[in-house]
Scaffold this active site. Structure first.
Site, PDB file in Angstrom:
ATOM      1  N   HIS A 136       0.827  -1.206   0.000  1.00 28.09           N
ATOM      2  CA  HIS A 136       0.000   0.000   0.000  1.00 28.09           C
ATOM      3  C   HIS A 136       0.856   1.249   0.000  1.00 28.09           C
ATOM      4  O   HIS A 136       0.517   2.260  -0.615  1.00 28.09           O
ATOM      5  CB  HIS A 136      -0.921  -0.011   1.224  1.00 28.09           C
TER       6      HIS A 136
ATOM      7  N   ARG B  78      -4.835  -7.650 -16.845  1.00 25.77           N
ATOM      8  CA  ARG B  78      -4.216  -8.950 -17.164  1.00 25.77           C
ATOM      9  C   ARG B  78      -4.425  -9.878 -15.977  1.00 25.77           C
ATOM     10  O   ARG B  78      -3.622  -9.912 -15.051  1.00 25.77           O
ATOM     11  CB  ARG B  78      -2.727  -8.772 -17.428  1.00 25.77           C
TER      12      ARG B  78
ATOM     13  N   GLU C   1      -5.128 -10.534 -31.900  1.00 25.74           N
ATOM     14  CA  GLU C   1      -3.672 -10.630 -31.780  1.00 25.74           C
ATOM     15  C   GLU C   1      -3.100 -11.789 -32.591  1.00 25.74           C
ATOM     16  O   GLU C   1      -1.945 -12.149 -32.428  1.00 25.74           O
ATOM     17  CB  GLU C   1      -3.250 -10.704 -30.306  1.00 25.74           C
TER      18      GLU C   1
ATOM     19  N   ASN D 154       1.311  -6.484 -29.179  1.00 22.84           N
ATOM     20  CA  ASN D 154       2.505  -7.186 -28.666  1.00 22.84           C
ATOM     21  C   ASN D 154       2.590  -8.576 -29.283  1.00 22.84           C
ATOM     22  O   ASN D 154       3.644  -9.000 -29.751  1.00 22.84           O
ATOM     23  CB  ASN D 154       2.451  -7.318 -27.140  1.00 22.84           C
ATOM     24  N   ASP D 155       1.453  -9.276 -29.289  1.00 24.50           N
ATOM     25  CA  ASP D 155       1.427 -10.600 -29.913  1.00 24.50           C
ATOM     26  C   ASP D 155       1.233 -10.495 -31.423  1.00 24.50           C
ATOM     27  O   ASP D 155       1.865 -11.224 -32.182  1.00 24.50           O
ATOM     28  CB  ASP D 155       0.305 -11.451 -29.303  1.00 24.50           C
TER      29      ASP D 155
ATOM     30  N   ARG E 168       8.546 -12.275 -29.725  1.00 20.18           N
ATOM     31  CA  ARG E 168       8.609 -10.983 -29.028  1.00 20.18           C
ATOM     32  C   ARG E 168       9.668 -10.942 -27.938  1.00 20.18           C
ATOM     33  O   ARG E 168      10.078  -9.867 -27.503  1.00 20.18           O
ATOM     34  CB  ARG E 168       7.236 -10.599 -28.460  1.00 20.18           C
TER      35      ARG E 168
ATOM     36  N   CYS F 165      -4.671  -2.286 -27.044  1.00 19.27           N
ATOM     37  CA  CYS F 165      -4.089  -2.351 -25.702  1.00 19.27           C
ATOM     38  C   CYS F 165      -2.649  -2.852 -25.740  1.00 19.27           C
ATOM     39  O   CYS F 165      -2.028  -3.030 -24.693  1.00 19.27           O
ATOM     40  CB  CYS F 165      -4.935  -3.214 -24.771  1.00 19.27           C
TER      41      CYS F 165
HETATM   42  C1  PEP Z   1      -0.797  -7.926 -26.577  1.00 18.15           C
HETATM   43  O1  PEP Z   1      -0.493  -9.057 -26.975  1.00 18.15           O
HETATM   44  O2  PEP Z   1      -0.655  -6.890 -27.261  1.00 18.15           O
HETATM   45  C2  PEP Z   1      -1.336  -7.748 -25.231  1.00 18.15           C
HETATM   46  C3  PEP Z   1      -1.795  -6.594 -24.832  1.00 18.15           C
HETATM   47  O3  PEP Z   1      -1.336  -8.826 -24.397  1.00 18.15           O
HETATM   48  P1  PEP Z   1      -0.047  -9.391 -23.630  1.00 18.15           P
HETATM   49  O4  PEP Z   1       1.061  -8.393 -23.812  1.00 18.15           O
HETATM   50  O5  PEP Z   1      -0.470  -9.549 -22.224  1.00 18.15           O
HETATM   51  O6  PEP Z   1       0.183 -10.660 -24.332  1.00 18.15           O
HETATM   52 MG    MG Z   2      -1.179 -10.849 -26.006  1.00 16.01          MG
END
Ligand code: PEP
Ligand code: MG
Length: 559
Positions: free
Chosen positions: A187, A294, A423, A446-447, A457, A494
């Site tokens: 906290h 997440r 993704e 990201n994926d 990645r 995202c």
């Molecule tokens: C993504 O893949 O862009 C994503 C937001 O999920 P993570 O990075 O948790 O795989």
């Molecule tokens: Mg992802």
């Protein structure tokens, strides 16, 4: 000059003089020479004083920082008023213990239980109980430290920072904080973050060398701490800190503003979080909701998965922390680079192409239903929505809908929106089909980048190939946004690319509705959106989409 390393828990560079706060050494006898009634009345007085000062500190925090942060302190009062805990203290008083010994022994037993927990958040609650224990002992011995005043430019150095210590410092907040113990989910760390004080915790073994007045430079992002810096190090960090302050001040003006382009088009700006504790950062960082929670973080670092009740409490606390704004909870996204030993995922040759995310959940129905039930129950406490990771086919969405429907009937609860992450290349190419089943899309670059470019990645050797500005990834993103627009469903991003200032105008021009970034990047994202008019962003997008190679794209954006 000496360098020590801790955990950066609240970003920013702080430079100042060390101000050591030590916990007053308290000694007391265990057996009382007073009557039980007299000891009980000493204890009640200490509890009443503690309650009064905690309520005042909470009110102070509420006006300066926010409701959720005040609730952290009010939680201390709830804990102290727990009938079971109070009963145990009374039992010890009845056996002739002093008020000090009874309170300390009972609270210490809770500290031991919390410290032994496998759950990180529960472990952190031990620090809260220690905070209560120290405050009560200080009050019983009339050694209250309630009004702490620090000199200007003080770097507070202490064994362990407690929320009440920080609350007592709201009138003279330190420039930075350095501790020997504590974690990012405590906290105190959350409070330091919302108060905007750079902080490094757990610099164990290093802080013994610091005395009052030692010059300290700390970097609350990297966790690096420099003691007694030489002149040139001091100058470099002083100018870095000044530049950082200027940027922060400029960004702070965007905190309470809507997210608008230069020509007035509105966008949504949400935050990505891991733990429920981070939800309290969302409002403070200017986020308009949580675009990605997440949920797999709840399952990590433990030997068995959280049950429905624990998950419900976690989702509920996130929903409450953002006070009715949207909370998009992504169902368990494990496998790939996210190992969860307690779920016993078998070793796979190609984990990113294997039995991960939605595939794992659909084949572990009991585990998945536990999560769906917890999310549905939490939906009574806010605008909660569900998002599914790694979708490649409408049959996956339909299978989840059937499970969700069953859970909903068991619980007699209303339906909630169900969206999907885009993704995978399969999801991009069939976005029009998936849009018939999904209430919203969120593009996970990201994926998506790794799957479109077949560049892992997490693999350094492939890092140069992994680039969301590659024309293939840009075309994929544009295609998904068009599909969502045609189906009239909202589309978000995202993945990390949503916060990249070079990507932002392209996404605006493509028609993205919502950006979801880590809380530390939210204001910079809003400021970037405000720089661009739609015609200017569209002109840039046209040039970028005409480029054939990623290097060309980067050249255009560079200029
Ligand atoms: C993504 O893949 O862009 C994503 C937001 O999920 P993570 O990075 O948790 O795989
Ligand atoms: Mg992802």
């Amino acid at each position: 000059m000496k360098k020590i390393q801790g955990i950066g828990v609240s970003g920013g560079i702080a430079i100042g003089s060390a101000c050591l706060i030590r916990q007053a050494a308290l000694s007391y006898s265990k057996e009382s020479s007073l009557t039980q009634v007299a000891e009980k009345s000493r204890l009640n007085k200490a509890i009443a004083d503690y309650t009064e000062s905690t309520k005042a500190a909470a009110a102070n925090l509420r006006t300066r920082v926010g409701d959720h942060d005040a609730a952290i302190l009010e939680g201390h009062l709830l804990m102290l008023n727990d009938p079971c805990l109070r009963g145990e203290i009374d039992d010890m008083l009845a056996k002739g213990a002093t008020a000090e010994h009874a309170a300390a022994a009972v609270l210490e037993s809770y500290i031991i239980v919390f410290t032994a927990s496998e759950d990180d958040l529960t472990r952190q609650r031990a620090a809260d109980v220690r905070d209560i224990k120290n405050a009560l002992l200080a009050l019983l011995q009339e050694k209250s430290t309630a009004a702490l005043t620090l000199p200007e430019n003080a770097i507070l150095v202490t064994e362990e920072l407690t929320p009440s210590m920080l609350a007592a410092l709201t009138d003279s907040p330190p420039t930075g904080i350095l501790t020997a113990k504590g974690s990012i989910t405590s906290h105190a760390a959350i409070l330091a973050g919302t108060m905007g004080i750079p902080a490094v915790f757990s610099a164990e073994g290093g802080i013994g060398q610091i005395t009052d007045g030692t010059v300290v430079i700390l970097n609350g992002s990297s966790g690096e701490v420099i003691l007694s810096p030489d002149e040139s190090t001091l100058q470099t960090h002083t100018s870095r800190a000044a530049a950082e302050r200027e940027v922060r001040a400029a960004l702070a003006s965007f905190a309470d503003k809507p997210t608008l382009s230069a020509d007035g088009k509105a966008f949504c700006l949400f935050c990505n979080i891991g733990t429920p504790a981070e939800a309290s950062l969302v409002k403070a960082s200017g986020g308009e909701g949580i675009g990605l929670m997440r949920s797999e973080f709840l399952f990590m670092d433990r030997t068995s998965p959280p049950d429905e009740e624990e998950q419900y409490e976690a989702y509920k606390s996130a929903a409450e922390a953002i006070e009715g704004k949207p909370l998009i909870i992504r169902t368990l996204d494990i496998g790939g680079d996210k190992a969860i030993p307690s779920l016993g995922i078998e070793h796979e040759e190609n984990p990113f192409l294997g039995h991960r995310a939605i595939r794992y959940c659909l084949s572990h129905e009991a585990l998945f239903k536990t999560q769906l039930r917890a999310i549905l129950r939490a939906s009574k406490h806010g605008d909660v929505r569900i998002m599914l990771p790694l979708i490649i086919s409408p049959s996956e969405i339909r299978a989840v809908k059937a499970l969700l429907e069953a859970c909903r009937e068991e619980l007699s609860l209303d339906p909630i929106p169900l969206g999907i992450m885009i993704e995978t290349p399969a999801a991009v190419l069939t976005a029009d089909i998936l849009a018939r089943e999904a209430d919203f899309f969120s593009i996970g670059t990201n994926d998506l980048t790794q799957y479109v470019l077949t560049a892992d990645r997490g693999n350094r050797a492939a890092a140069a190939l992994y680039d969301p500005f590659h024309p293939a990834v840009l075309r994929a993103i544009r295609h998904v946004i068009h599909a969502a627009k045609s189906a009239k469903i909202p589309v978000a991003m995202c993945g990390e690319a949503a916060a990249d200032p070079r990507m932002i105008p392209l996404l605006m021009a493509m028609g993205l509705d919502e950006f979801s970034t880590s809380p530390s990047k939210t204001l910079a994202c809003r400021a970037e959106i405000a720089k661009w008019s739609l015609p200017d962003a569209t002109a840039l997008l046209e040039r970028v989409m005409a480029a054939e190679r990623v290097e060309e794209v980067r050249d255009i954006l560079q200029n």
